[in-house]
Motif scaffolding. Structure first.
Motif, PDB file in Angstrom:
ATOM      1  N   TYR A 342     -34.372  47.432  43.079  1.00  0.00           N
ATOM      2  CA  TYR A 342     -34.315  46.046  43.053  1.00  0.00           C
ATOM      3  C   TYR A 342     -33.736  45.243  44.105  1.00  0.00           C
ATOM      4  CZ  TYR A 342     -29.918  47.621  40.929  1.00  0.00           C
ATOM      5  OH  TYR A 342     -28.888  47.919  40.745  1.00  0.00           O
ATOM      6  N   GLU A 343     -33.967  44.052  44.147  1.00  0.00           N
ATOM      7  CA  GLU A 343     -33.080  43.372  45.238  1.00  0.00           C
ATOM      8  C   GLU A 343     -31.812  42.940  44.833  1.00  0.00           C
ATOM      9  OE1 GLU A 343     -37.062  40.541  46.718  1.00  0.00           O
ATOM     10  OE2 GLU A 343     -35.446  39.470  45.567  1.00  0.00           O
ATOM     11  N   LYS A 344     -30.821  42.866  46.105  1.00  0.00           N
ATOM     12  CA  LYS A 344     -29.530  42.398  45.633  1.00  0.00           C
ATOM     13  C   LYS A 344     -29.025  41.279  46.694  1.00  0.00           C
ATOM     14  CE  LYS A 344     -27.735  46.950  44.628  1.00  0.00           C
ATOM     15  NZ  LYS A 344     -27.043  48.236  45.068  1.00  0.00           N
ATOM     16  N   GLY A 345     -27.940  40.630  46.175  1.00  0.00           N
ATOM     17  CA  GLY A 345     -27.400  39.850  47.403  1.00  0.00           C
ATOM     18  C   GLY A 345     -27.997  38.297  47.055  1.00  0.00           C
ATOM     19  N   LYS A 346     -28.744  38.192  46.421  1.00  0.00           N
ATOM     20  CA  LYS A 346     -29.393  36.776  45.973  1.00  0.00           C
ATOM     21  C   LYS A 346     -28.281  35.725  45.343  1.00  0.00           C
ATOM     22  CE  LYS A 346     -33.341  38.381  47.491  1.00  0.00           C
ATOM     23  NZ  LYS A 346     -33.902  38.089  49.004  1.00  0.00           N
ATOM     24  N   VAL A 347     -28.554  34.628  45.881  1.00  0.00           N
ATOM     25  CA  VAL A 347     -27.239  33.527  45.417  1.00  0.00           C
ATOM     26  C   VAL A 347     -27.706  33.096  44.221  1.00  0.00           C
ATOM     27  CG1 VAL A 347     -26.299  31.301  46.115  1.00  0.00           C
ATOM     28  CG2 VAL A 347     -26.574  32.960  47.910  1.00  0.00           C
ATOM     29  N   ILE A 348     -26.681  32.893  43.120  1.00  0.00           N
ATOM     30  CA  ILE A 348     -27.112  32.560  41.921  1.00  0.00           C
ATOM     31  C   ILE A 348     -26.675  31.049  41.623  1.00  0.00           C
ATOM     32  CG2 ILE A 348     -26.822  32.910  39.430  1.00  0.00           C
ATOM     33  CD1 ILE A 348     -25.843  35.731  39.991  1.00  0.00           C
ATOM     34  N   LYS A 349     -27.630  30.141  41.581  1.00  0.00           N
ATOM     35  CA  LYS A 349     -27.071  28.946  41.193  1.00  0.00           C
ATOM     36  C   LYS A 349     -27.459  28.358  39.638  1.00  0.00           C
ATOM     37  CE  LYS A 349     -29.060  27.619  45.707  1.00  0.00           C
ATOM     38  NZ  LYS A 349     -30.344  27.288  46.286  1.00  0.00           N
ATOM     39  N   GLY A 350     -26.508  27.317  39.403  1.00  0.00           N
ATOM     40  CA  GLY A 350     -26.697  26.919  37.953  1.00  0.00           C
ATOM     41  C   GLY A 350     -25.616  27.366  37.007  1.00  0.00           C
ATOM     42  N   LEU A 351     -24.668  28.094  37.410  1.00  0.00           N
ATOM     43  CA  LEU A 351     -23.628  28.611  36.507  1.00  0.00           C
ATOM     44  C   LEU A 351     -22.602  27.870  36.135  1.00  0.00           C
ATOM     45  CD1 LEU A 351     -23.342  32.243  38.061  1.00  0.00           C
ATOM     46  CD2 LEU A 351     -24.794  31.509  35.988  1.00  0.00           C
TER      47      LEU A 351
END
Ligand code: AMP
Ligand code: GLY
Length: 424
Positions: A342-351
């Motif tokens: 799986y992919e990693k390092g994706k920025v998470i928004k909305g937390l």
């Protein structure tokens, strides 16, 4: 009191969150933890299976109770090591953890003590297993004996599929040593439920019931994962079925553990298949389920610290466990590619907007910090968990929250809890 929680997934986030509400708990450490856990506990740069370093830390810091989340340190004997060093720890010892660590052991245990389970045969030879598969014909379930992060089980609709799975386990060694033995099992049709108990080996406290969603896609399609969502309670377990499970599964299991000389202190998770109203055991786990722990712990009213400490001290009979009437639903958001690479390092928004909320919790599974931004770092990234007056409301609340979160390639099932809603 000082508590050390071992692990770094959504289950451990839920455990830390619940422990942090105890008036008896002053400080919580978590090894290794994750970005969400770091908001409520002190995370340590120690891996969950680095038993020597964990023990050194517990001694140095004067930890009053260590709580083990995942199966790997349990099957590796962390409890035996801590107990020998006279450190209080919650979880089964190595002999008890075999219920999860070896599917062959678990199936033989079930047969020996008369627990209802699917018919099976175990093999150490690829050729004998292949012969048996051809003889029996599909559908069949092929299981690697040892730990495989929930991915070593293949439900096969054709003999060719079963043989391919057998090859993957025994010839291609996809799960290493965990695949040196296999279980070939009759395929059961029915509805699954997760039934967990807490025990100090004398008293049994059933926890709230729940249901997991194992496969990656809606409609129970695609490969198995660690679990893509869960809800509690599970209406498939009616009161009469609950009594039946206690009588036909839990009682003989406890008797069996005693006979085997296993002094089990911890959680036992029975993965059940309910076929025409009767429970069959698919598997045992030696710990809280993940993601089941997330909705269950949100519904728990009692003090988790008191419960776990009492279990390690053989005093469970003195503890009252109560639950909220509310239901809870957890929707797991995973990374693109999971359960494969799986992919990693994706920025998470909305937390941010969920901070301080008590009825909707975003439990972190695989997150880390990169340049002060929260990014994805695991397959199961978040467990968005919400309470509601019934399952339908809890589901709506959970999905409303999911819609506010975003990262590239995010995936989640849209049908979590639908089976329960149909029954409500
Ligand atoms: P386990 O790790 O043994 O629980 O297996 C993982 C998943 O595979 C279960 O949650 C079921 O969805 C499925 N499974 C396991 N054993 C069987 C069986 N005998 N019949 C049908 N499905 C099964
Ligand atoms: N959710 C399944 C497990 O924890 O093994």
């Amino acid at each position: 009191m000082k508590v050390l929680v071992i692990g770094g997934g959504g289950r451990e986030h839920a455990i830390v969150w619940k422990l942090s509400q105890s008036s008896r708990v002053d400080r919580i450490f978590c090894a290794p933890g994750n970005t969400g856990i770091a908001e409520i506990a002190e995370c340590l740069d120690i891996k969950a299976d680095d038993i020597d370093s964990l023990l050194n830390f517990a001694k140095y810091e004067g930890i009053d109770l260590t709580v083990v989340g995942p199966e790997v340190p349990l099957t590796a004997g962390i409890v035996d090591t801590f107990v020998k060093a006279e450190r209080r720890i919650f979880g089964p010892d190595k002999s008890g953890a075999r219920l999860e660590g070896s599917k062959v052991f678990a199936k033989d245990f079930m047969r020996k003590y008369g627990l209802p389970t699917a018919e099976y045969k175990t093999f150490t030879s690829y050729h004998h297993a292949e012969e048996y598969i051809r003889l029996k014909g599909a559908p069949l379930v092929i299981k690697a004996d040892g730990l495989a992060a929930g991915k070593g089980v293949f439900v096969c609709e054709t003999s060719d599929e079963a043989i391919d799975s057998l090859k993957l386990i025994m010839k291609e060694n996809a799960f290493g040593n965990a695949g040196s033995k296999v279980v070939v099992e009759q395929c059961l049709k029915g509805e699954e439920a997760s039934f967990m108990i807490l025990t100090d080996s004398k008293t049994v406290v059933p926890l709230a019931t729940s249901q997991d969603h194992k496969t990656i896609f809606d409609g129970d399609k695609g490969p198995n994962t660690g679990g893509m969502g869960a809800y509690s309670p599970a209406p498939v377990i009616t009161n009469s079925l609950h009594s039946r499970i206690m009588k036909t599964v839990i009682d003989p299991m406890m008797k069996g553990l005693k006979r085997e000389g296993i002094n089990y202190r911890g959680v036992i998770y029975a993965g059940l298949m309910i076929c025409e109203g009767k429970p069959y055991v698919l598997e045992f786990n030696c710990r809280f389920g993940d993601p089941e722990a997330q909705p269950i712990l949100m519904r728990l009213e009692s003090d988790l610290f008191d419960m776990l400490k009492a279990a390690t001290e053989g005093r469970l009979k003195d503890v009252q466990v109560t639950w909220k009437d509310d239901s809870a639903v957890c929707v797991v958001i995973s990374s693109k590619g999971y359960p494969g690479t799986y992919e990693k390092g994706k920025v998470i928004k909305g937390l941010d907007e969920f901070k301080g909320k008590r009825n909707t919790m975003i439990f972190h599974g695989g997150t880390s910090l990169k340049k002060e931004r929260i990014v994805t770092s695991g397959g199961r990234v978040l467990g968005v968990t919400a309470l509601g007056k019934d399952i339908q409301t809890a589901k709506q609340n959970a999905y409303k929250a999911v819609e506010k979160i975003h990262f590239d390639g995010m995936h989640y099932r849209k049908d979590i809890a639908d089976k329960a809603i149909k029954r409500e």
